[in-house]
Write a protein that holds these residues in place. Sequence first.
Motif: not given
Length: 92
Positions: A40-48
Amino acid sequence: MVATAQLAPGVTASIADGDVSGAASSEFRTWVSNARVNGVLGTPPRALINGRTVRAGDTVDEPLGITFAGVDVSKHSLVFRDRSGAIVRRRY
């Protein structure tokens, strides 16, 4: 009112009265529990998810109509919604 069911360790299905036209299908629940979540990455939320970076609102499975609804940081979970409005959460 929200009804929640434990599907597998770290995977729950939540159905909110009035927001959903049906319960989470077994295919939907299976897809979420089998999805490969690499982060789960950064802002805005992202997901792999399954080797692909997705943002809230992105379709992650076209045939089942599953979208990535976002991240619930307080519960450390990814939220998925299908075309019926059913919601399944998965801990990350």
